[in-house]
Design a protein around this motif. Sequence first.
Motif, mmCIF file in Angstrom:
data_model
loop_
_atom_site.group_PDB
_atom_site.id
_atom_site.type_symbol
_atom_site.label_atom_id
_atom_site.label_comp_id
_atom_site.label_asym_id
_atom_site.label_seq_id
_atom_site.Cartn_x
_atom_site.Cartn_y
_atom_site.Cartn_z
ATOM 1 N N GLU A 1 3.526 -4.673 -1.431
ATOM 2 C CA GLU A 1 3.270 -5.862 -2.237
ATOM 3 C C GLU A 1 4.618 -6.360 -2.760
ATOM 4 N N SER A 2 4.819 -7.686 -2.779
ATOM 5 C CA SER A 2 6.048 -8.246 -3.341
ATOM 6 C C SER A 2 5.898 -8.301 -4.860
ATOM 7 N N LEU A 3 6.586 -7.423 -5.555
ATOM 8 C CA LEU A 3 6.489 -7.365 -7.015
ATOM 9 C C LEU A 3 7.781 -7.873 -7.646
ATOM 10 N N ASN A 4 8.732 -6.978 -7.869
ATOM 11 C CA ASN A 4 10.008 -7.393 -8.447
ATOM 12 C C ASN A 4 11.024 -6.313 -8.112
ATOM 13 N N THR A 5 12.214 -6.414 -8.703
ATOM 14 C CA THR A 5 13.294 -5.521 -8.278
ATOM 15 C C THR A 5 13.072 -4.066 -8.675
ATOM 16 N N ALA A 6 12.446 -3.793 -9.813
ATOM 17 C CA ALA A 6 12.255 -2.401 -10.218
ATOM 18 C C ALA A 6 11.348 -1.639 -9.243
ATOM 19 N N PRO A 7 10.165 -2.149 -8.877
ATOM 20 C CA PRO A 7 9.356 -1.446 -7.870
ATOM 21 C C PRO A 7 10.053 -1.350 -6.508
ATOM 22 N N ALA A 8 10.764 -2.396 -6.111
ATOM 23 C CA ALA A 8 11.469 -2.359 -4.828
ATOM 24 C C ALA A 8 12.523 -1.264 -4.813
ATOM 25 N N ILE A 9 13.254 -1.143 -5.914
ATOM 26 C CA ILE A 9 14.276 -0.106 -6.029
ATOM 27 C C ILE A 9 13.635 1.282 -6.048
ATOM 28 N N ALA A 10 12.504 1.400 -6.724
ATOM 29 C CA ALA A 10 11.805 2.685 -6.767
ATOM 30 C C ALA A 10 11.385 3.116 -5.356
ATOM 31 N N TYR A 11 10.893 2.183 -4.570
ATOM 32 C CA TYR A 11 10.487 2.484 -3.193
ATOM 33 C C TYR A 11 11.687 2.975 -2.383
ATOM 34 N N PRO B 1 3.776 -2.472 -12.302
ATOM 35 C CA PRO B 1 4.052 -3.759 -12.965
ATOM 36 C C PRO B 1 5.111 -4.540 -12.198
ATOM 37 N N SER B 2 4.951 -5.851 -12.151
ATOM 38 C CA SER B 2 5.958 -6.717 -11.527
ATOM 39 C C SER B 2 7.055 -6.954 -12.555
ATOM 40 N N ILE B 3 8.098 -6.112 -12.491
ATOM 41 C CA ILE B 3 9.126 -6.121 -13.531
ATOM 42 C C ILE B 3 10.497 -5.955 -12.887
ATOM 43 N N SER B 4 11.480 -6.638 -13.433
ATOM 44 C CA SER B 4 12.842 -6.540 -12.910
ATOM 45 C C SER B 4 13.491 -5.250 -13.378
ATOM 46 N N ILE B 5 14.532 -4.834 -12.681
ATOM 47 C CA ILE B 5 15.268 -3.637 -13.076
ATOM 48 C C ILE B 5 15.951 -3.846 -14.427
ATOM 49 N N ASP B 6 16.295 -5.101 -14.742
ATOM 50 C CA ASP B 6 16.901 -5.399 -16.046
ATOM 51 C C ASP B 6 15.934 -5.045 -17.180
ATOM 52 N N TYR B 7 14.698 -5.549 -17.080
ATOM 53 C CA TYR B 7 13.715 -5.303 -18.141
ATOM 54 C C TYR B 7 13.206 -3.867 -18.125
ATOM 55 N N ALA B 8 13.098 -3.278 -16.945
ATOM 56 C CA ALA B 8 12.562 -1.922 -16.855
ATOM 57 C C ALA B 8 13.536 -0.888 -17.393
ATOM 58 N N LEU B 9 14.826 -1.015 -17.050
ATOM 59 C CA LEU B 9 15.791 0.032 -17.403
ATOM 60 C C LEU B 9 17.036 -0.447 -18.120
#
Length: 452
Positions: free
Chosen positions: A85-95, A236-244
């Motif tokens: 699923e296209s979410l945001n940078t934090a989930p993409a980085i986690a993958y 959550p669809s969240i950017s790496i900025d907001y997540a970490l």
Amino acid sequence: MYSVILCGGSGTRLWPLSRKNYPKQFLNLYSDKSLLQETFLRMAKILPTKNILLVSNEKNFFNVYNQIKEICDDFSKEQVLVEPESLNTAPAIAYAMKYLNDELKTKKDAPVIFLPADHHIGKKADYQKLVKKAFRQIGDNIGTIGITPTKPETGYGYIKKSRALNGFFKVDEFKEKPDKKTAQKYLKSGKYVWNSGMYLFNYRTFLAETQKYAPEIASLMGKKMPEFLKSFKKLPSISIDYALSEKSDKVVVFEGDFGWSDIGSFDSLADILASKKDRDGRHVKIDSNNTFIHSETDKLIATIGVEDLIIVENNDSILIQKRGESERVKEVVAFLKEKKLKEIDNNVIVHRPWGKYEVLIDGKHHTVRKLTIYPGESLNLQLHNKRVEHWIVIKGTAMVLRGKEKLFLNSNESIFIPKKTKHQLGNLGKVNLEIIEVQTGDYLGDDDIINP
């Protein structure tokens, strides 16, 4: 050391050049390479190409793979990770981090740099020098690349530097895009850098910080890969900025000045291309000042008595805007979306897993297209009940299945495909196959493509 190129993007800020199904990272804007290809080649000067991964959505998988394969012969499809699923940078980085740890068995302290696919770097040597330094010094920190500001830019986020350490700075805080007055204050202070969106850290640090600040992501990373992928869309669809990065106390910034731009608007593209003296060969400007013209089809464009304009011509649309108003392109995109106009998704060049096609003539009872089939690729076996097709080879050698026949056509040879006849077109050669296809009939819709 590893690199992950994030290939998301909705293709809206540079409409009409970029589209929903072909966003800006795939465009050749300032060289004969796309932004994605430029990003990959920059990292290939630092890392072995097998250590470069890319994260994409399913729609753009073949766009990513085909473009990188074009510049890197030993590139593998396994290097492109497709998000469920296209979410945001934090989930993409986690993958990407989970894939590196679980599938490639990388060391938990191996540094990984995450890069947007669509940025411009004017001074490549300076950039590569800074990235190498960051790889050496990052340790167990969360690192980001900050850009020394050159003007009071309101289109970028800012990072406030704290104390200087060994070659980098602790981060005091992140700032959202400011207004003009605040941006001028940031620039004058010398304490701020632009936030480039590039991040660097290792698996161990990423997992520890997500456990503190993004527990939903950390929890899912603890699952086996099949379960991770199955539950990915619940993240959550969240950017790496907001997540970490805006929460962690381990964030540091490596500051650099290497001619960076995120090419977020036609104004920034105009600035990048201003130094290219030969680009105005097909543009006639009479009493026209501060006017930027970009033609994808090399059309002759003339202006008389105008100033402060940006004119962008694509094969199916033209944008004319006042300089400094690029942010309002999103209003055009919103209008296209509301009216469900086809120009929001594709232009007359449509990309497919096997190659691409360009619509040359689009009539009610006839269509003419130019097909480009990549080496080793083929279209699906199909038939049509309501139309006939004529294929003319203009470059390469075509392998054609027509009914029970198997034929090979060379340049300047052609073939006729009747209605209700199974057929397939393929390229067994080592160069692109180019075909002119003429469709005629009472109905030419895609739902008359039948896969037997």
